[in-house]
Design a protein around this motif. Structure first.
Motif, PDB file in Angstrom:
ATOM      1  N   ARG A   1     -57.490   6.180   1.350  1.00 27.21           N
ATOM      2  CA  ARG A   1     -57.313   4.904   2.038  1.00 27.21           C
ATOM      3  C   ARG A   1     -55.838   4.519   2.072  1.00 27.21           C
ATOM      4  NH1 ARG A   1     -61.054   0.978  -1.281  1.00 27.21           N
ATOM      5  NH2 ARG A   1     -59.785   1.952  -2.892  1.00 27.21           N
ATOM      6  N   LEU A   2     -55.475   3.768   3.100  1.00 26.56           N
ATOM      7  CA  LEU A   2     -54.079   3.361   3.254  1.00 26.56           C
ATOM      8  C   LEU A   2     -53.608   2.544   2.059  1.00 26.56           C
ATOM      9  CD1 LEU A   2     -51.542   3.169   5.032  1.00 26.56           C
ATOM     10  CD2 LEU A   2     -52.531   1.125   6.076  1.00 26.56           C
ATOM     11  N   LYS A   3     -54.451   1.689   1.510  1.00 30.73           N
ATOM     12  CA  LYS A   3     -54.065   0.837   0.385  1.00 30.73           C
ATOM     13  C   LYS A   3     -53.729   1.649  -0.864  1.00 30.73           C
ATOM     14  CE  LYS A   3     -57.961  -1.423   0.107  1.00 30.73           C
ATOM     15  NZ  LYS A   3     -58.977  -2.395  -0.379  1.00 30.73           N
ATOM     16  N   ASP A   4     -54.221   2.893  -0.939  1.00 30.21           N
ATOM     17  CA  ASP A   4     -53.934   3.751  -2.083  1.00 30.21           C
ATOM     18  C   ASP A   4     -52.714   4.631  -1.864  1.00 30.21           C
ATOM     19  OD1 ASP A   4     -56.237   2.793  -3.427  1.00 30.21           O
ATOM     20  OD2 ASP A   4     -57.486   4.180  -2.282  1.00 30.21           O
TER      21      ASP A   4
ATOM     22  N   ILE B   1     -56.323  -3.075   8.293  1.00 30.04           N
ATOM     23  CA  ILE B   1     -55.743  -1.726   8.232  1.00 30.04           C
ATOM     24  C   ILE B   1     -55.778  -1.104   6.843  1.00 30.04           C
ATOM     25  CG2 ILE B   1     -54.196  -2.321  10.129  1.00 30.04           C
ATOM     26  CD1 ILE B   1     -51.911  -2.418   8.094  1.00 30.04           C
ATOM     27  N   GLU B   2     -55.985  -1.875   5.786  1.00 30.19           N
ATOM     28  CA  GLU B   2     -55.823  -1.308   4.443  1.00 30.19           C
ATOM     29  C   GLU B   2     -56.887  -0.274   4.082  1.00 30.19           C
ATOM     30  OE1 GLU B   2     -55.987  -4.370   1.551  1.00 30.19           O
ATOM     31  OE2 GLU B   2     -58.064  -4.932   1.960  1.00 30.19           O
ATOM     32  N   ASN B   3     -58.015  -0.269   4.790  1.00 36.93           N
ATOM     33  CA  ASN B   3     -59.066   0.703   4.502  1.00 36.93           C
ATOM     34  C   ASN B   3     -59.071   1.879   5.492  1.00 36.93           C
ATOM     35  OD1 ASN B   3     -60.305  -0.500   2.163  1.00 36.93           O
ATOM     36  ND2 ASN B   3     -61.076  -2.100   3.523  1.00 36.93           N
ATOM     37  N   ILE B   4     -58.025   1.988   6.310  1.00 38.02           N
ATOM     38  CA  ILE B   4     -57.905   3.144   7.201  1.00 38.02           C
ATOM     39  C   ILE B   4     -57.786   4.415   6.351  1.00 38.02           C
ATOM     40  CG2 ILE B   4     -56.449   4.273   8.914  1.00 38.02           C
ATOM     41  CD1 ILE B   4     -55.632   1.555   9.938  1.00 38.02           C
ATOM     42  N   VAL B   5     -58.548   5.431   6.679  1.00 34.06           N
ATOM     43  CA  VAL B   5     -58.551   6.674   5.915  1.00 34.06           C
ATOM     44  C   VAL B   5     -57.565   7.663   6.538  1.00 34.06           C
ATOM     45  CG1 VAL B   5     -59.953   8.620   5.138  1.00 34.06           C
ATOM     46  CG2 VAL B   5     -60.929   6.320   5.187  1.00 34.06           C
ATOM     47  N   ILE B   6     -56.678   8.196   5.705  1.00 36.59           N
ATOM     48  CA  ILE B   6     -55.616   9.096   6.156  1.00 36.59           C
ATOM     49  C   ILE B   6     -55.587  10.317   5.238  1.00 36.59           C
ATOM     50  CG2 ILE B   6     -53.116   9.352   6.494  1.00 36.59           C
ATOM     51  CD1 ILE B   6     -53.056   6.308   6.966  1.00 36.59           C
TER      52      ILE B   6
END
Length: 366
Positions: free
Chosen positions: A23-26, A241-246
């Protein structure tokens, strides 16, 4: 050796099969969303004779006098030597967006010669930030992280009884002056800077919001135009956006711990074709002095004759073995395991392969 190989494969094969998505937040730190470190100086009272020796810690006595005088107790000219008081440093972290009245955990550590803080109570202590202002006031019962016991001639200590925590012992009295909702732009700092990962973040955010609002500034920074998103505030933007998976990119790394013989390899590690020879030398020196005495009733004296046995044993080793170039992590592990050496010997071999320029990865020794 087989157990080591099986463990290494079990840890790393899932990574090779399925690409890791995060996740983007990580992956990033959001500009302005951060905590603040606090520190204070206070007293712990109520100890069972395990406090500071006031002759060795005069600052404890001075602070105790100041506290009693603020409470209306005049102790001027008096001599007292209580053993149930200890001077401590109190630390805490003020979380982001903490509001007045909320509570935080605080850590208490003795700075004098106190033997234990077990059973003590922290007296009201103001905690200051780097700007010198008081943001939290702490007070409460200390939960120490160890135990100590002693008798007349021995003392045993388990853990660290001179440090502890006060759960929810700090109350926020002052808020950090920061209006997050007024931000017109927001920067995201990657925890592990990488140009490819930063570009993936830029593309993922623009795709999710349906417009070009994110821009990669460098390998560690992506800037977001909050006003261009059309959402109400920066907080609404982050919630989208913080839970967008990348899928982040990583540098190839080999991390070894020489004390335990642990080896961890990244899936991107590659080894060029190289030949390796490995063997061990064992040096043995044994002293066996002999005492020589003269015959009975004869003239002479007893002497010690030194005798030393020295030998060097050379183990056969693995001879000269070839490690084929590895295109996958499985190929690399198979090639290294073919050498048939222990993990500690494997660390030395990896060092030598790196020095020869055949190991294409960052080599980290802990």
């Amino acid at each position: 050796m087989l157990r080591f190989s099986a463990l290494l494969l079990a840890l790393l094969l899932p990574t090779m099969v399925n690409a890791s998505s995060v996740r983007l937040k990580d992956l990033v730190e959001f500009d302005g969303v951060r905590g603040n470190d606090l520190v204070g100086y206070g007293l712990v009272v109520g100890l069972n004779g395990t406090g500071d020796g006031l002759r060795n810690s005069p600052f404890t006595e001075e602070m105790m006098v100041n506290i009693l005088e603020r409470l209306g107790v005049n102790v001027g000219g008096e001599e007292f030597r209580p053993k149930n008081v200890a001077a401590v440093l109190v630390t805490a972290a003020l979380p982001a967006f903490s509001r007045t009245g909320s509570k935080v955990d605080v850590t208490v550590s003795a700075i004098g010669d106190a033997k234990s803080l077990l059973g003590g109570t922290l007296i009201m202590t103001p905690l200051n930030a780097a700007d010198g202002d008081v943001y939290v006031v702490a007070q409460g019962t200390v939960i120490a992280g160890g135990i100590a016991a002693e008798g007349e001639a021995a003392r045993v200590v388990h853990g660290v009884p001179t440090a502890g925590i006060v759960p929810a012992g700090g109350r926020v009295e002052r808020e950090v002056d920061f209006e997050f909702s007024q931000l017109s732009s927001l920067r995201m700092a990657l925890r592990t800077p990488d140009f490819t990962t930063a570009e993936k973040i830029e593309l993922a955010i623009n795709s999710t919001l349906g417009r070009s609002v994110a821009l990669m500034l460098d390998a560690g920074t992506v800037e977001l135009d909050v006003d261009a998103t059309g959402l109400r505030s920066a907080a609404h933007v982050l919630s989208r956006i913080e839970n967008i998976v990348i899928e982040p990119e990583r540098r190839a790394r080999v991390v070894v711990d020489q004390r335990s013989g642990t080896i961890v390899m990244d899936e991107n590690v590659r080894i060029s074709r190289v030949a390796v020879a490995q063997g061990n030398l064992t040096l043995t020196i044994e002293e066996a002095p002999v005492v020589v005495q003269p015959n009975p009733f004869s003239e002479g004296e007893t002497v010690v004759v030194p005798r030393t046995a020295a030998a060097i044993d050379e183990e056969p080793g693995i001879g000269l073995a070839e490690i084929s170039p590895g295109t996958t992590l499985k190929d690399v592990i198979s090639g290294l395991n073919a050498l048939g050496v222990t993990p500690l010997d494997m660390i030395d071999i990896l060092k030598s392969i790196k020095a020869a320029g055949a190991l294409h990865a960052e080599f980290i020794v802990q």
